[in-house]
Design a protein around this motif. Structure first.
Motif, short mmCIF file in Angstrom:
data_model
loop_
_atom_site.label_atom_id
_atom_site.label_comp_id
_atom_site.label_asym_id
_atom_site.label_seq_id
_atom_site.Cartn_x
_atom_site.Cartn_y
_atom_site.Cartn_z
N LEU A 30 -8.44 4.98 -23.46
CA LEU A 30 -9.72 5.47 -22.71
C LEU A 30 -9.03 6.26 -21.50
O LEU A 30 -9.44 7.26 -21.02
N GLY A 31 -7.83 5.59 -20.78
CA GLY A 31 -7.40 6.23 -19.83
C GLY A 31 -6.59 7.60 -20.24
O GLY A 31 -6.49 8.57 -19.67
N MET A 32 -6.01 7.76 -21.31
CA MET A 32 -5.28 8.66 -22.06
C MET A 32 -6.65 9.66 -21.81
O MET A 32 -6.22 11.02 -21.66
N TRP A 33 -7.61 9.55 -22.48
CA TRP A 33 -8.75 10.53 -22.69
C TRP A 33 -9.14 11.18 -21.37
O TRP A 33 -9.52 12.15 -21.03
N LEU A 34 -9.38 10.07 -20.53
CA LEU A 34 -9.72 10.32 -19.02
C LEU A 34 -8.77 11.49 -18.55
O LEU A 34 -9.27 12.63 -17.85
N PHE A 35 -7.56 11.19 -18.66
CA PHE A 35 -6.48 12.13 -18.34
C PHE A 35 -6.66 13.59 -18.89
O PHE A 35 -6.40 14.69 -18.58
N LEU A 36 -6.74 13.65 -20.20
CA LEU A 36 -6.96 14.67 -20.85
C LEU A 36 -8.25 15.62 -20.63
O LEU A 36 -8.26 16.78 -20.85
N TYR A 37 -9.28 14.86 -20.15
CA TYR A 37 -10.17 15.53 -19.60
C TYR A 37 -10.16 16.41 -18.52
O TYR A 37 -10.33 17.45 -18.32
N THR A 38 -9.13 15.91 -17.34
CA THR A 38 -8.83 16.48 -16.23
C THR A 38 -8.13 17.68 -16.60
O THR A 38 -8.10 18.74 -16.08
N GLU A 39 -7.26 17.53 -17.61
CA GLU A 39 -6.30 18.52 -18.02
C GLU A 39 -7.27 19.77 -18.82
O GLU A 39 -6.92 20.90 -18.50
N LEU A 40 -8.27 19.41 -19.39
CA LEU A 40 -9.24 20.25 -20.15
C LEU A 40 -9.61 21.14 -18.88
O LEU A 40 -10.01 22.34 -18.95
#
Lengths: 207, 97
Positions: A21-31
């Motif tokens: 979940l943490g990884m995905w949250l980070f990826l959303y900021t990257e997007l």
């Protein structure tokens, strides 16, 4: 699920769900980071469509296509390496991760030659010839270097991330039961692919 | 989810099919762009639609969203809605100057 209280153990707490979940949250900021840059591109392209068109012909479509194939293929190999790890085939998993890293290096080598050609032609912001270009073309190359540069940085970070996973598998901290690190590295690598899927047509293909 | 024995494992075949679809779409886009350059056949809209199909395939299969808990779909939807909102606001701003 037992409800007895556990004292914190030796620091090896493991929570795959939260980590993903943490990884995905980070990826959303990257997007959203790349998304913002795409919006800048959108506006400048609208304001300078002819100049962007002329400038886009100065890129090498074949090098871009080759790099696209490399990234898509490496996305497949990293996805397969997770499958291999989950199925308990550590050796295949590590080999597939090495293939991914080789593809990442290949991508960077092609980028090196591409950027090198731009340096030769003086198309890099700050160079004398660049300053004589029309405003629209300057904006195009500015965005080209900034966006492919930021993307290239992600390629480097992604490759290093995968190296850590290989180390983990070899040391036994990443196992078929605890593969969350490999999954997260995979997600990061797919993001690199995802961004390139938009960068490639926007800079190389739309004539 | 290591504590879960019935976790979904994507097959090699599925990854390979996704790869094949992505490669096919890439070459289609390149072909239209290179051989139709004079006609300017590849419009921004077409290229973006194909890119979005590719991105969806990457997210759905490679990134495993298809088999993951729904929360990932919802969060992704939220981020995309946010981005679309930014895009619309920016477009309105530029069009009304």
């Amino acid at each position: 699920m037992d409800h007895t209280f556990h004292l914190p153990n030796s620091g090896h707490n493991f929570d795959a769900k939260s980590s993903k979940l943490g990884m995905w949250l980070f990826l959303y900021t990257e997007l959203l980071l790349f998304g913002g840059l795409f919006l800048v591109y959108m506006v400048y392209r609208e304001l300078n469509s002819e100049a962007f068109l002329l400038a886009s012909f100065k890129l090498n479509v074949w090098m871009g296509t080759f790099n696209t194939v490399l990234l898509i293929t490496s996305s497949m190999t990293i996805a397969m390496s997770i499958t291999a790890l989950q199925k308990g085939n550590k050796k295949l998993s590590v080999n597939l991760m090495w293939l991914t890293i080789i593809a990442a290096l290949g991508f960077l080598v092609v980028k090196y030659f591409e950027w090198g050609a731009k340096f030769e032609h003086g198309l890099v912001p700050g160079m004398e010839h660049y300053d004589t270009l029309p405003m629209g073309e300057r904006l195009y190359f500015y965005l080209y270097f900034f966006m492919t540069g930021l993307h290239g940085l992600h390629v480097i970070i992604g490759a290093i991330f995968i190296l850590f996973v290989i180390r983990g598998v070899n040391k036994g901290t990443v196992t078929p039961e605890r593969y969350s690190l490999s999954e997260n590295a995979g997600l990061y690598w797919h993001l690199v692919d995802l961004v390139w899927i938009y960068l490639f047509p926007l800079f190389y293909l739309i004539h | 989810m290591s504590d879960n024995n019935n976790v979904h494992i994507s097959s090699y075949k599925e990854h390979f099919s996704t790869w094949a679809a992505l490669i096919l779409l890439t070459f289609m886009t390149v072909a239209v762009s290179v051989f139709g350059a004079e006609l300017r056949t590849l419009s921004v809209a077409t290229a973006m639609i194909i890119a979005t199909v590719k991105a969806t395939a990457v997210g759905y299969y490679f990134m495993h969203i298809k088999y993951d808990p729904k929360i990932y779909k919802w969060m992704m939807g939220t981020v995309l809605a946010l981005f679309t909102f930014f895009m619309i606001m920016l477009t309105i701003d530029y069009l009304t100057r």
